[in-house]
Design an enzyme around this catalytic site. Structure first.
Site, short mmCIF file in Angstrom:
data_model
loop_
_atom_site.label_atom_id
_atom_site.label_comp_id
_atom_site.label_asym_id
_atom_site.label_seq_id
_atom_site.Cartn_x
_atom_site.Cartn_y
_atom_site.Cartn_z
CD GLU A 9 -1.16 7.23 6.41
OE1 GLU A 9 -1.60 7.89 5.45
OE2 GLU A 9 -1.29 5.99 6.51
CG ASN A 44 6.55 2.75 4.95
OD1 ASN A 44 6.05 3.74 5.44
ND2 ASN A 44 6.58 1.57 5.55
CG HIS A 96 -4.88 -0.91 0.08
ND1 HIS A 96 -6.18 -0.45 0.13
CD2 HIS A 96 -4.15 0.04 0.73
CE1 HIS A 96 -6.23 0.70 0.76
NE2 HIS A 96 -5.00 1.02 1.16
CD GLU A 97 -0.74 -0.85 2.17
OE1 GLU A 97 -0.20 0.27 2.04
OE2 GLU A 97 -1.82 -1.02 2.78
CG HIS A 106 -1.43 3.44 -1.03
ND1 HIS A 106 -2.22 4.55 -1.22
CD2 HIS A 106 -2.00 2.75 0.01
CE1 HIS A 106 -3.21 4.55 -0.34
NE2 HIS A 106 -3.11 3.47 0.40
#
Length: 866
Positions: free
Chosen positions: A142, A280, A310-311, A314
């Site tokens: 990213e 990812n 948080h990840e 996602h």
């Protein structure tokens, strides 16, 4: 020539023409271990290349159309389009391979290239661990860096499946988005991924240590993995990380009403990572500083847990459903931030039910700071190209966005919010969306018209101020109460106009009882326009404190009325709950930054209340803010008095803290950061060499480095002492700490050496460059650093044009002469901006740094006048 940029118009045209089906990517990394710690090459390469072969199948809407595919590589050997070999030297320019005369329907492209390992944390990063001399690789893509590893249509709305085949050295492990297969002849052939965007594909390669478990729900088993380097394995608290992960799986799957969308979930703690973590799909990379080598406070575990959650959030919002273009980056990050903190706050059995306190005292203060810079922008920023988005990972995108999302949840209702989210995931799984798709779903579940809300909150810049207007009769009864909303002028240079917004807030009434401030009433209401009456308070006896935006529902600067401010000033530490304390602390800090509260008065306020503050995260935030206030906002002639007062208080608190407690460790670090007298520095030296002891304080590896770095910065520790400490800690973390200590030494020779290693050479990897910059900039060394102002402005443009984005931004921001608070620095910056024609991204970073000088000058004048 486009260089490495890509405009939104180009991306939209390419998306109109192309539908990408599948990638097959073959990488030969078998030579990754050879050569030890290779010297960096050009353009951020870590030395050495690897063979990359990409086959991509895609459909084209128009016969004869021209397009391009993205690639950043030292060499391209073959380009074969629909079976026809093209002249690679002719079609590959800058970061693009031109694809002319495409046929309607299915096309197939094969690209063979040599791609470069990097040491900048971008693309395929290569790191050699000094403990075992083994190489460790990981990707970071990213925003636009998948093109550094394989040829790709590098934009989020051209989703496809990805099948990786990787050759690696014997004994290594290869992890990707799909489950790891059994290798054959050191070749790993992964199954294709679901349809995902290029930027969330991943490869992590090396002799990593791993721990495995599972998450089981409703008959489905999701394999879980945690990875780190073997040299960190003894510190890996896998059970704790798995526990937080399972909490997230439970809460998110219930709230989203959508099963985890990938085949497995690995979390990989990797070295020299630029960010906190990266989402990812099924293979999250996390900075390995989160594998704690020494004792840390609970605040560090809370921050790590928020990062993990948080990840994980996602995986649904960002990976399953992905933004069409980067102007919705804010929504991607804000949603993950809001839901991760909500999970900590509301999930059964959470260790951090006070997470909104942490949010108020850290994330929101970041947002308020960013929103008052000349570079402030609407949350839904206009992203015209990749250069725009690269500087948009800021306090607006993350912190203000999450704050406004919390306001949206209060505005529509939490249940209605998640019902809308559930419909959104079901409607758009594995597709791309715009903000309007989410808002439409929320309008249906809440019955609220969000068009006006969206326009005022998301399409405008700046911050509102809420003030109470109160009238009381002789008996102390409220006869009138209203909330006044102000929209201050935007900072000079910022685009847009100030605007009043609709706010959903709570008003808390607090009384002093047995020395404690206890909430006795809470009123929740909509505030809109310049003045909003609150009739619910009329006729009631005035409480000791009336706190606007109680529970921190909205995003606004809040001011207290005169009586409330007097009580809070005397009793800030006496709120029974942590969140109103945090809101009051944040308001005081905001007033200090705005030059409404002199730095010396802020210090007095903190010293009067911090001893009663139980929340360790708030305590540590106050430590950082006090130090910043004294270094930048205090009048220069009073600064040393303030620092002496603060350091003495820190030592007193350190000695009084409960042995072995988080507060003791936090105060030890605060004291070490500012120790200045001979006696104080003698104590640091004694703690380091073992001749001094504070009961319960473990002087472990990380604390030792903190002590030594301060001794180095004050001239009490030389190269011999630094080398001896590095001998005790012969790790990559030790190398970073030693680099900081060397750069911190108060000699012209040490500064020249540090400057040359960062500015005049490009050989340092990202983590060591960051460490050197951190040591170079010492608040006690203003005179020593003054000559580097001229050197900075002479070098900064070339640095920006010649280094990778991450490396250049570190230098541009880190070496800006922020300690030289003077009109001369402002004038020099203005002259440079006027004459140098910087790119928009560089101009923005310089303007933000300049604003810091301007703010500090204003605050220093206010402090001197007090």
């Amino acid at each position: 020539m486009p260089g490495t940029n890509l405009t939104r118009d180009e991306a939209q045209e390419r998306a109109r023409l192309l539908t990408v089906d599948a990638y097959e990517i073959e990488l030969d990394l078998s030579g990754a271990q050879e050569g030890g710690a290779a010297a960096p090459g050009e353009d951020g390469s870590a030395g050495g290349t690897y063979r990359s072969v990409t086959t991509v199948r895609f459909d084209v809407a128009e016969a004869g159309a021209d397009s391009f595919i993205d690639l950043v590589a030292p060499a391209v050997h073959e380009v074969v389009l629909n079976g026809e070999a093209l002249d690679a030297g002719a079609v590959f320019k800058d970061s693009r391979i031109a694809l002319a005369g495409l046929r309607a329907g299915r096309n197939e492209l094969r690209v063979v290239a040599d791609c470069a390992y990097t040491n900048t944390g971008e693309g395929l990063h290569r790191f050699v661990d000094p403990v075992d001399q083994q190489a460790y690789l990981y990707t970071q893509f990213e925003v636009p860096d998948a093109r550094r590893v394989f040829a790709s249509f590098e934009q989020p709305d051209l989703k496809a499946t990805f099948q990786f085949t990787v050759k690696a050295p014997e004994g290594w492990t290869v992890i990707s988005n799909s489950p790891t297969p059994e290798p054959s002849d050191n070749i790993w052939r992964f199954e294709p991924t679901p349809r995902i965007s290029t930027y969330i594909t991943a490869l992590i390669v090396g002799p990593y240590h791993s721990v495995h478990s599972t998450y089981e729900k409703d008959g489905r088993t999701v394999p879980l993995g945690i990875y780190c380097r073997p040299s960190l394995a003894e510190h890996l608290d896998a059970d704790e990380i798995f526990a937080v992960t399972r909490q997230g799986f439970e809460w998110f799957q219930e709230k989203f009403d959508y099963a985890y969308p990938f085949a497995k979930y690995d979390q990989l703690f990797v070295p020299e990572f630029n960010a906190g973590a990266m989402e990812n799909a099924g293979a999250v990379t996390i900075r390995d500083q989160y594998v704690f080598r020494s004792k840390v406070t609970d605040a560090a575990y809370e921050v790590r847990a928020e990062t993990i959650l948080h990840e994980l959030a996602h995986m649904w919002f960002g990976d399953l459903v992905t933004m069409e273009w980067w102007n919705d980056l804010w929504l991607n990050e804000s949603f993950a931030t809001y839901t991760s903190i909500a999970c900590q706050a509301y999930a059964p059995g959470s260790k951090w039910p006070h997470s909104w306190t942490t949010f108020a005292n850290s994330m929101k203060t970041w947002a308020y700071r960013q929103d008052q810079l000349p570079s402030t922008h609407p949350i839904m920023a206009e992203i015209n190209d990749l250069d725009d988005v690269l500087v948009n990972f800021d306090g607006i995108t993350y912190a203000k966005g999450a704050s406004v999302l919390k306001q949206l949840v209060a505005y529509v209702g939490r249940d209605e919010f998640f019902q809308g989210v559930q419909a959104y995931f079901k409607a758009h799984a594995y597709k791309n969306t715009r903000l309007s798709d989410l808002l439409s779903a929320l309008e249906k579940t809440s019955g609220r018209d969000l068009k006006t809300w969206s326009k005022k909150w998301l399409e405008t810049a700046g911050i509102n101020i809420l003030r109470p207007e109160i009238e009381v009769d002789g008996a102390g009864v409220i006869t009138s109460f209203a909330v006044k909303q102000e929209a201050p002028a935007l900072p000079a240079g910022a685009k847009g106009e100030p605007v009043l917004r609709p706010h959903r807030i709570a008003i808390g009434a607090y009384e002093l009882r047995d020395g404690k401030l206890v909430r006795t009433e809470r009123i929740e209401l909509d505030v809109d326009g310049a003045l909003t009456p609150v009739p619910q308070l009329v006729g009631k006896e005035r409480p000791a404190v009336l706190l606007l935006n109680d529970d921190d529902l909205s995003y606004a600067k809040v001011r207290l009325d005169e009586e409330s401010l007097k009580v809070v000033t005397e009793h800030l530490g006496d709120f029974t709950e942590s969140l109103p304390r945090a809101l009051s602390w944040a308001s005081a800090w905001d007033m200090t930054r705005d030059a409404e509260l002199p730095a010396r008065d802020y210090l007095s306020l903190v010293l009067s209340g911090i001893g009663k503050e139980s929340d360790i995260g708030v305590v540590q935030s106050l430590h950082r803010q006090v130090k910043l206030a004294l270094d930048l906002y205090a009048a220069p002639e009073w600064r040393e008095t303030g620092l002496t007062t603060w350091t003495a208080a820190a030592l007193e608190q350190l000695r009084a803290a409960e042995p072995g407690s988080d507060h003791q460790l936090a105060w030890a670090r605060a004291f070490a950061a500012s120790a200045r007298t001979d006696a104080q520095l003698d104590l640091l030296q004694g703690l380091l060499d073992g001749t001094e002891e504070i009961s319960g304080l473990a002087v472990d590896t990380e604390l030792r480095w903190s002590l030594l770095q301060r001794l180095a910065a004050t001239g009490r520790a030389d190269e011999k002492a630094i080398a001896a400490e590095l001998e005790r800690d012969k790790t990559s973390a030790g190398e970073r700490h030693a680099a900081t200590a060397r750069a911190a030494r108060p000699t012209a020779e040490a500064k020249a050496e540090a400057w040359a290693s960062v500015v005049e050479s490009d050989k340092l990897p990202n983590s060591l460059q960051e460490a050197v910059i951190g040591g170079f900039v010492q608040p006690d060394q203003r005179e020593l650093l003054a000559p580097y102002t001229e050197k900075y402005f002479a070098a900064v443009k070339d640095i920006w044009n010649s280094r990778s984005h991450e490396m250049a931004q570190q230098i541009v921001v880190g070496h800006y002469p922020a300690l030289q608070v003077s009109q001369e620095t402002l004038d020099t910056t203005d002259a440079w901006l006027a004459s140098s024609e910087p790119t928009p991204a560089l101009r923005r970073l310089m303007t933000e740094s300049r604003a810091g000088i301007e703010r500090a000058l204003k605050a220093q004048r206010a402090d001197a006048a007090s």
